[in-house]
Design a protein around this motif. Structure first.
Motif, mmCIF file in Angstrom:
data_model
loop_
_atom_site.group_PDB
_atom_site.id
_atom_site.type_symbol
_atom_site.label_atom_id
_atom_site.label_comp_id
_atom_site.label_asym_id
_atom_site.label_seq_id
_atom_site.Cartn_x
_atom_site.Cartn_y
_atom_site.Cartn_z
ATOM 1 N N ALA A 185 -35.754 -19.005 -4.539
ATOM 2 C CA ALA A 185 -36.429 -18.083 -5.826
ATOM 3 C C ALA A 185 -37.740 -17.202 -5.680
ATOM 4 C CB ALA A 185 -36.561 -18.968 -7.056
ATOM 5 N N LEU A 186 -38.698 -17.569 -4.673
ATOM 6 C CA LEU A 186 -39.687 -17.108 -4.394
ATOM 7 C C LEU A 186 -39.409 -15.962 -3.494
ATOM 8 C CD1 LEU A 186 -42.672 -16.770 -4.431
ATOM 9 C CD2 LEU A 186 -43.053 -18.120 -2.496
ATOM 10 N N LEU A 187 -38.556 -15.935 -2.491
ATOM 11 C CA LEU A 187 -38.092 -14.987 -1.500
ATOM 12 C C LEU A 187 -37.478 -13.878 -2.641
ATOM 13 C CD1 LEU A 187 -36.639 -16.896 1.339
ATOM 14 C CD2 LEU A 187 -38.902 -15.571 1.301
ATOM 15 N N GLN A 188 -36.473 -14.205 -3.327
ATOM 16 C CA GLN A 188 -35.697 -13.317 -4.112
ATOM 17 C C GLN A 188 -36.707 -12.419 -4.992
ATOM 18 O OE1 GLN A 188 -31.731 -14.349 -5.829
ATOM 19 N NE2 GLN A 188 -32.652 -16.355 -5.364
ATOM 20 N N LEU A 189 -37.862 -13.034 -5.624
ATOM 21 C CA LEU A 189 -38.594 -12.284 -6.219
ATOM 22 C C LEU A 189 -39.641 -11.528 -5.506
ATOM 23 C CD1 LEU A 189 -40.294 -12.395 -9.105
ATOM 24 C CD2 LEU A 189 -41.884 -14.167 -8.331
ATOM 25 N N ILE A 190 -39.838 -11.631 -4.358
ATOM 26 C CA ILE A 190 -40.733 -11.015 -3.616
ATOM 27 C C ILE A 190 -39.740 -9.872 -3.310
ATOM 28 C CG2 ILE A 190 -41.717 -10.482 -1.240
ATOM 29 C CD1 ILE A 190 -42.270 -13.375 -1.245
ATOM 30 N N ALA A 191 -38.702 -10.089 -2.880
ATOM 31 C CA ALA A 191 -37.726 -8.666 -2.364
ATOM 32 C C ALA A 191 -37.386 -7.890 -3.675
ATOM 33 C CB ALA A 191 -36.230 -9.296 -1.920
ATOM 34 N N TRP A 192 -36.914 -8.296 -4.634
ATOM 35 C CA TRP A 192 -36.674 -7.394 -5.774
ATOM 36 C C TRP A 192 -37.723 -6.792 -6.540
ATOM 37 C CZ3 TRP A 192 -31.986 -5.537 -6.051
ATOM 38 C CH2 TRP A 192 -31.005 -6.459 -5.758
#
Length: 537
Positions: A185-192
């Motif tokens: 979830a953290l990686l997706q949050l950074i990307a989007w």
């Protein structure tokens, strides 16, 4: 002085005669008649000590006193006596019923995390719809280039087996599932979140591509771990129930994402708003996973005794060896081979059809989003139907029927391209809304029976690894299918200004969908989901 000493009787008597006369001859005679050794009773008067002996004794006494004093000085002082401490009152332990209720509460919270995770993954179509419109209209990518970008962005999903082995073998803070959901979830949050901040121009395309890769990397981690949790819990539940729950959550997220995505994009024409909204949703998922305690079914493979047993490299080797052993089993290998090849051999023209609908037919984004909504409604309906009735059908017969239905559904695009629907009085918007996502929905549903099959065959301890391999194989097959689709559209001469040969490509796609029926014997003939053995806790 009284003395007891062994001596010869006659010598003792001789000694007594010299010093004292015998008082009792009878006793002396009896002693003198004894033969051999005896015990003599001697009564002596102590001799007074000489002055030299007394001095010697005083010196020895002084030496003893000095040694005793030095020993007492070297010894630690004895601790002072303390009054006995009062024993603490016994703490009341929870009853078994209370412990069971607490465990069930934690399990329900864990299921909330997994359900939200599946829902969020389904809702990813919300920002992806905006991203596709940006790439097609904002950057002016051709249909082939758009499809290449879509498939290249899915490359991190191929690494799912690595994440599955990692979650099976490596514990983080005495847990090995929820921490990885938080990381994803953290990686997706950074990307989007980055996509919502940077300018949406052609100059930032490399950064946008990097964000797409990072976002899909985080999504792959979350999906792998969620599938592993479903597999672990499915051992104690009725066959197919949890897989259906996961599919329903995923389809519900896709339904709402497509429904709202088309409307928001039509009203705002601004992709950044959709990227920001999805980032907020990812933040909620991250907070929920961080605040939940991991509670999994008590199996011998996931107890705490495994936390500190061997090195990280040894755990990886062992888990990879277990995965290879599981895959080599014929009952697992052949179904995996069939489902992967059934996707890989069919060229997908999704990018080409998207450009045809938006650039040639000039359809609104809301229509495209609503068509995806109808597709997810079909997936939900098929999932409920499978859980109620279709799981009683033998797997080989069920999948053969689904594959033939998929080949027919592909031809619905041919009707749209040839404008046959207009000859029948059906507007393009209505046809796209009802039939455009039909083939995609059937292909998505086809995965469900295989998920149930692998859940029943998966060895304990390999849940994350096996399902990661399964999903990564599907992603790799989809990438190959997309590459074949790009090659097919290029071969027949389809471009953003010429769609005359698109009907030929759709016809070849439909025929290719029938090829997997040639090796349908790879699937078990009589296996049904009802034959799954439910393990007791």
């Amino acid at each position: 002085m009284l003395c007891l000493s062994p001596c010869a009787p006659h010598r003792h008597l001789h000694h007594l005669h010299h010093r004292h006369p015998p008082a009792r001859p009878a006793a002396a005679a009896s002693c003198g008649n004894a033969r051999g050794p005896g015990v003599a009773l001697c009564l002596r008067t102590p001799t007074p000590a000489t002055p030299e002996e007394r001095r010697q004794r005083r010196r020895v006494a002084r030496l003893h006193d000095a040694s005793a004093a030095s020993a007492s000085a070297a010894a630690p002082a004895a601790p002072a006596l303390k009054p006995p401490a009062t024993a603490p009152a016994p703490v009341a332990r929870p009853t078994p019923a209370a412990e069971r209720r607490g465990r069930l509460r934690e399990m329900r919270r864990l299921w909330w995390v997994c359900g939200v995770g599946y829902w969020v993954q389904g809702f990813r179509c919300f920002p992806w719809l905006a991203l596709n419109f940006h790439l097609a209209r904002g950057l002016g990518l051709s249909p082939a280039a758009l499809q290449l970008v879509q498939n290249a962005g899915n490359l991190p999903l191929v690494a799912k087996p690595l994440f599955g082995v990692l979650s099976d073998a490596v514990y983080i803070g005495r847990a090995h599932r929820l921490p990885y959901i938080s990381i994803g979830a953290l990686l997706q949050l950074i990307a989007w979140g980055t996509l919502a901040i940077i300018p949406v121009t052609g100059d930032t395309f490399p950064t946008q591509m990097a964000c797409i890769l990072v976002g899909n990397l985080g999504a792959s981690v979350t999906e792998v771990v969620s599938d592993a949790v479903v597999t672990e819990f499915s051992r104690t539940q009725k066959a197919g129930v949890l897989q259906s729950y996961a599919f329903i959550a995923l389809a519900a997220g896709s339904l709402l994402g497509n429904l709202s995505g088309g409307y928001v994009l039509l009203k705002t024409q601004e992709p950044k708003i959709m990227f920001t909204a999805f980032s907020v949703l990812l933040g909620f998922q991250l907070a929920l996973s961080l605040g939940t305690k991991e509670t999994l079914p008590s199996t011998p493979r996931n107890t705490r005794s495994r936390l500190v047993t061997s090195s990280l490299a040894a755990n990886f080797r062992k888990q990879f060896s277990n995965l290879m052993t599981a895959i080599k089993e014929e009952r697992i290998f052949y179904p995996l081979t069939w489902i992967m090849t059934s996707f890989a051999v069919v060229p997908i023209l999704s990018g080409t059809m998207f450009c045809f609908q938006t650039q040639y037919l000039k359809l609104d984004p809301s229509i495209i989003g609503l068509s995806k909504v109808m597709g997810q409604v079909m997936v939900l309906s098929l999932t409920v139907l499978y859980n109620r009735y279709l799981k009683r059908i033998p797997l080989r017969h069920l999948i053969a029927g689904v594959q033939m239905l998929y080949a027919v559904a592909v031809l619905s695009d041919l009707v749209l391209v040839k404008q046959i629907n207009l000859m029948l009085g059906i507007p393009n918007e209505i046809h796209v809304l009802c039939f455009s996502a039909l083939a995609e929905a059937i292909a998505q549903f086809k995965v469900l029976p295989f998920s149930v099959l692998l859940s029943s065959l998966c060895p304990p301890g390999c849940e994350g690894s096996l399902f990661a391999f399964f999903t990564s194989g599907l992603v790799f097959s989809a990438i190959l299918s997309g590459v074949f689709g790009v090659g097919l559209s290029t071969l027949i001469g389809v471009s953003s200004v010429d769609y005359s040969n698109l009907p030929l490509g759709i016809l070849l796609q439909s025929l290719a969908a029938l090829l997997p029926l040639g090796w349908i014997s790879f699937l078990p003939e009589k296996w049904t989901a009802d034959e799954k053995v439910v393990m007791q806790r």
